[in-house]
Design a protein around this motif. Structure first.
Motif, mmCIF file in Angstrom:
data_model
loop_
_atom_site.group_PDB
_atom_site.id
_atom_site.type_symbol
_atom_site.label_atom_id
_atom_site.label_comp_id
_atom_site.label_asym_id
_atom_site.label_seq_id
_atom_site.Cartn_x
_atom_site.Cartn_y
_atom_site.Cartn_z
ATOM 1 N N ARG A 155 0.833 -1.211 0.000
ATOM 2 C CA ARG A 155 0.000 0.000 0.000
ATOM 3 C C ARG A 155 0.864 1.257 0.000
ATOM 4 N N ARG A 156 1.963 1.239 0.776
ATOM 5 C CA ARG A 156 2.851 2.398 0.793
ATOM 6 C C ARG A 156 3.428 2.652 -0.598
ATOM 7 N N MET A 157 3.824 1.563 -1.279
ATOM 8 C CA MET A 157 4.403 1.724 -2.609
ATOM 9 C C MET A 157 3.388 2.319 -3.574
ATOM 10 N N ARG A 158 2.140 1.878 -3.489
ATOM 11 C CA ARG A 158 1.110 2.414 -4.378
ATOM 12 C C ARG A 158 0.896 3.903 -4.140
ATOM 13 N N LEU B 192 1.747 7.160 -6.594
ATOM 14 C CA LEU B 192 0.734 8.156 -6.950
ATOM 15 C C LEU B 192 1.213 9.570 -6.626
ATOM 16 N N VAL B 193 1.802 9.730 -5.438
ATOM 17 C CA VAL B 193 2.332 11.046 -5.061
ATOM 18 C C VAL B 193 3.442 11.461 -6.024
ATOM 19 N N ALA B 194 4.315 10.499 -6.384
ATOM 20 C CA ALA B 194 5.411 10.813 -7.310
ATOM 21 C C ALA B 194 4.865 11.234 -8.668
ATOM 22 N N MET B 195 3.811 10.585 -9.128
ATOM 23 C CA MET B 195 3.217 10.968 -10.418
ATOM 24 C C MET B 195 2.646 12.384 -10.363
ATOM 25 N N LEU B 196 1.979 12.722 -9.259
ATOM 26 C CA LEU B 196 1.414 14.061 -9.121
ATOM 27 C C LEU B 196 2.512 15.124 -9.049
ATOM 28 N N LEU B 197 3.567 14.833 -8.275
ATOM 29 C CA LEU B 197 4.679 15.780 -8.194
ATOM 30 C C LEU B 197 5.367 15.949 -9.543
ATOM 31 N N ALA B 198 5.511 14.825 -10.264
ATOM 32 C CA ALA B 198 6.139 14.905 -11.588
ATOM 33 C C ALA B 198 5.301 15.781 -12.521
ATOM 34 N N LEU B 199 3.975 15.650 -12.426
ATOM 35 C CA LEU B 199 3.103 16.498 -13.241
ATOM 36 C C LEU B 199 3.211 17.966 -12.821
#
Length: 389
Positions: free
Chosen positions: A46-49, A53-60
């Motif tokens: 769950r932490r990895m998921r 998701l947070v990394a994808m949002l920050l990348a955007l």
């Protein structure tokens, strides 16, 4: 998780042996290591998921900022890395966490994606330096912290990603001619981030391994008979029921067995309970050595009575195993002067051999095995008797 009182744990427990041996190198014995990796994948899934998701949002978010702030052609080159490398890699890793067949490979996938993102960020910094654009380098420190504390990576994987990213950053800076105090300062802070991350990640994995051992020891306490180390009656019922259901689905044969130490009350009365306990331990060791396959199980059913379940063997193979158990227990040579069956401790064995049918249950098989055991006693004990429905 708090450790149970270790005096209560069976001394043959692999979890207890590993606890005594220690694991400062963050590695268990082969069988336990494989089990820990599955445990780690489940605990941190769950932490990895969420981290991905947070990394994808920050990348955007960085894509939006770069689109607003960067001039051409720098903007196009950096966005190609962010949208063509970093974002797809994060999305693929996130999707992989939902594929059960990939669960055992998440460390490899996560490590590869983390390293790819680290190298891409180093590339972003290099492109900005090449165009003499003052892009802050601190983003690579954020990526490094992400490796160690948020991505659910184990210590070895996180360390590899973190330090290789540092090497890539230095290589990029030096390849475009960066030098002087600024580079030294940047390299020092990134190296310190890796040192702190390495120590923190080591401590985190060490604690996770301790929790894994504590969980295993508690499971041993719940499932194992303290005296003999075999399964207890409850755990046997659960495991044998799983084997029964599988045999019923696949129409495979089962051997359900009841075993009883001959004249054990007389043994206890004559030699004392300490000697009786030791005799039961030796009998249990012999029985346990004959049930090593995943769907086979043996247990202490109560007192001097033992029970077992063997999966998908023909009747001849089953009888050979049980005869070997009987003869090896007799060969232990534990003197029993009060026995009417032999001068040493012996075992009577009843076998119910059947292919489970829809109208039958495990309890039916145990009752049939008990009838066979009764017949073995009636016929003089120290023998194996088989019955079919």
């Amino acid at each position: 998780m708090k450790f149970p009182h270790l005096d209560w744990v069976n001394q043959d427990s692999p979890y207890l042996r590993q606890h005594h041996q220690g694991f400062s190198a963050l590695s268990f014995d082969a069988e336990l290591e494989a089990a820990f990796r599955r445990y780690h994948a489940d605990v941190f899934l769950r932490r990895m998921r969420w981290a991905l998701l947070v990394a994808m949002l920050l990348a955007l978010l960085f894509v939006v900022l770069d689109f607003i702030n960067l001039p051409e052609p720098l903007r196009g080159q950096i966005l190609s890395l962010r949208l063509g490398v970093i974002q797809p890699a994060l999305i693929l890793a996130w999707l992989a966490t939902y594929r059960r067949g990939l669960r055992d490979y998440l460390q490899l996938i996560g490590g590869a994606v983390a390293l790819l993102c680290g190298l891409a960020v180093a590339g972003v910094i290099g492109i900005a330096r090449y165009h003499a654009f003052p892009l802050p380098y601190e983003g690579i420190i954020l990526v490094t912290v992400f490796f160690y504390f948020l991505a659910g990576l184990r210590f070895a994987t996180a360390v590899l990603c973190g330090w290789l990213t540092l090497v890539a950053y230095l290589a990029v800076e030096m390849s475009i001619g960066s030098a002087g105090e600024a580079l030294i300062s940047n390299a020092l802070f990134l190296a310190l981030a890796n040192v702190i991350g390495s120590v923190g990640c080591y401590s985190q994995e060490y604690a996770t391994r301790l929790n894994f051992l504590a969980h295993g020891l508690l499971q041993d306490l719940a499932d194992k008979d303290f005296l003999t180390g075999l399964l207890n009656r409850r755990a046997f019922t659960e495991r044998a029921a799983r084997s029964w259901r599988q045999a019923q689905r696949e129409q495979r044969a089962l051997g359900v067995v009841m075993m009883d130490v001959d004249f054990f009350k007389r043994y206890n009365d004559h030699y004392g309970h300490a000697a009786g306990d030791e005799a039961l331990r030796q009998v249990a060791r012999v029985i346990g050595e004959h049930a090593r396959r995943p769907l086979d199980c043996t247990a202490r059913y109560g007192g001097e009575e033992f029970v077992g379940c063997w999966y998908d063997l023909n009747e001849g193979q089953m009888l050979a195993i049980l005869q070997d158990i009987r003869s090896r227990i007799e060969a232990l040579g534990l003197a029993h002067v009060q026995s009417d069956a032999a001068a040493v401790v012996t075992l009577s064995i009843g076998l119910a051999y059947l292919t489970p049918q829809p109208h039958q249950s495990l309890e039916d098989a145990l009752r049939l095995a008990d009838v066979a055991l009764y017949l073995a006693k009636e016929q003089g004990r120290n023998r194996v008797v088989s019955k079919k429905p």
